[in-house]
Design a protein around this motif. Structure first.
Motif, short mmCIF file in Angstrom:
data_model
loop_
_atom_site.label_atom_id
_atom_site.label_comp_id
_atom_site.label_asym_id
_atom_site.label_seq_id
_atom_site.Cartn_x
_atom_site.Cartn_y
_atom_site.Cartn_z
N MET A 1 0.84 -1.19 0.00
CA MET A 1 0.00 0.00 0.00
C MET A 1 0.88 1.25 0.00
O MET A 1 1.84 1.33 0.76
CB MET A 1 -0.88 0.00 1.24
N THR A 2 0.55 2.17 -0.86
CA THR A 2 1.26 3.45 -0.85
C THR A 2 0.36 4.52 -0.25
O THR A 2 -0.85 4.49 -0.43
CB THR A 2 1.71 3.87 -2.26
N GLN A 3 1.00 5.42 0.46
CA GLN A 3 0.26 6.52 1.09
C GLN A 3 1.16 7.72 1.23
O GLN A 3 2.37 7.58 1.37
CB GLN A 3 -0.26 6.09 2.46
N GLU A 4 0.55 8.89 1.19
CA GLU A 4 1.33 10.11 1.42
C GLU A 4 1.59 10.22 2.91
O GLU A 4 0.69 10.03 3.73
CB GLU A 4 0.59 11.33 0.89
N VAL A 5 2.84 10.54 3.27
CA VAL A 5 3.26 10.63 4.67
C VAL A 5 3.94 11.97 4.89
O VAL A 5 4.66 12.47 4.02
CB VAL A 5 4.22 9.46 5.03
N PHE A 6 3.74 12.53 6.07
CA PHE A 6 4.32 13.81 6.47
C PHE A 6 5.21 13.58 7.68
O PHE A 6 4.84 12.87 8.61
CB PHE A 6 3.20 14.80 6.84
N PHE A 7 6.39 14.20 7.68
CA PHE A 7 7.29 14.21 8.84
C PHE A 7 7.60 15.65 9.20
O PHE A 7 7.93 16.47 8.34
CB PHE A 7 8.63 13.53 8.52
N LEU A 8 7.54 15.94 10.48
CA LEU A 8 8.01 17.21 11.03
C LEU A 8 9.37 16.92 11.65
O LEU A 8 9.48 16.12 12.58
CB LEU A 8 7.02 17.73 12.08
N ILE A 9 10.41 17.55 11.10
CA ILE A 9 11.78 17.27 11.51
C ILE A 9 12.31 18.41 12.37
O ILE A 9 12.20 19.59 12.02
CB ILE A 9 12.69 17.11 10.26
N GLY A 10 12.91 18.04 13.50
CA GLY A 10 13.48 19.02 14.42
C GLY A 10 14.99 18.98 14.43
O GLY A 10 15.63 18.36 13.57
N ARG A 11 15.55 19.62 15.42
CA ARG A 11 17.00 19.72 15.56
C ARG A 11 17.66 18.34 15.53
O ARG A 11 17.17 17.39 16.11
CB ARG A 11 17.35 20.42 16.86
N GLY A 12 18.79 18.28 14.84
CA GLY A 12 19.54 17.04 14.77
C GLY A 12 18.88 15.96 13.95
O GLY A 12 19.26 14.79 14.03
N GLY A 13 17.85 16.31 13.18
CA GLY A 13 17.16 15.32 12.35
C GLY A 13 16.14 14.49 13.10
O GLY A 13 15.70 13.45 12.62
N ALA A 14 15.73 14.94 14.28
CA ALA A 14 14.73 14.20 15.06
C ALA A 14 13.36 14.29 14.39
O ALA A 14 12.94 15.37 13.97
CB ALA A 14 14.65 14.77 16.48
N VAL A 15 12.68 13.17 14.31
CA VAL A 15 11.30 13.16 13.79
C VAL A 15 10.40 13.52 14.97
O VAL A 15 10.24 12.74 15.91
CB VAL A 15 10.92 11.80 13.19
N LEU A 16 9.82 14.72 14.92
CA LEU A 16 9.00 15.23 16.01
C LEU A 16 7.55 14.80 15.91
O LEU A 16 6.85 14.71 16.92
CB LEU A 16 9.06 16.77 16.03
N PHE A 17 7.10 14.56 14.68
CA PHE A 17 5.69 14.22 14.45
C PHE A 17 5.59 13.58 13.07
O PHE A 17 6.36 13.92 12.16
CB PHE A 17 4.85 15.51 14.48
N SER A 18 4.66 12.66 12.94
CA SER A 18 4.39 12.09 11.62
C SER A 18 2.89 11.92 11.45
O SER A 18 2.14 11.81 12.43
CB SER A 18 5.10 10.75 11.43
N ASP A 19 2.49 11.90 10.21
CA ASP A 19 1.07 11.80 9.87
C ASP A 19 1.00 11.13 8.50
O ASP A 19 1.90 11.29 7.68
CB ASP A 19 0.49 13.22 9.80
#
Length: 123
Positions: free
Chosen positions: A1-19
């Motif tokens: 399954m393919t889906q559009e995904v969102f990442f909110l990236i913070g300092r040092g490349g940390a993934v802060l949030f995904s949707d």
């Protein structure tokens, strides 16, 4: 399954949030996503999302969303799109193609979550 995904990236490349959405070509608005962006505004380094079926480009909707985010937050931001063909980034109005070797660590995770297979020779 393919889906559009969102990442909110913070300092040092940390993934802060995904949707993620149920669609490979759309990521509907989400109050939870907007609140996360607002709550993490001081530490945001990048806002990334996938285009599982392409293109390796910012859509018209991406363009209006980027302008709205920068206006709402009162700061310039870095945005990126990840597709089967590679990665592009925009910051300060300049868009650049990022080679596979230069991609941040989290692009592999975003591709996996999106169901994207990188097309070799096109990065």
């Amino acid at each position: 399954m393919t889906q559009e995904v969102f990442f909110l990236i913070g300092r040092g490349g940390a993934v802060l949030f995904s949707d993620a959405s149920d669609s490979p070509s759309a990521l509907p608005d989400s109050r939870r996503r907007w609140e996360s962006i607002w709550n993490h505004r001081a530490e945001i380094e990048e806002l990334a999302h996938s285009h599982p079926h392409g293109p390796l480009a910012f859509s018209a909707e991406d363009e209006t969303t980027m302008k709205a985010l920068e206006s709402a937050l009162g700061q310039g931001l870095r945005f990126s799109v990840i597709s089967p063909a590679g990665m592009i980034r925009r910051e300060g109005g300049n868009t650049e193609h990022v080679t596979h070797d230069e991609e941040p660590w989290w692009t592999a995770l975003l591709r996996l979550a999106s169901g994207i297979t990188l097309k070799r020779g096109e990065e």
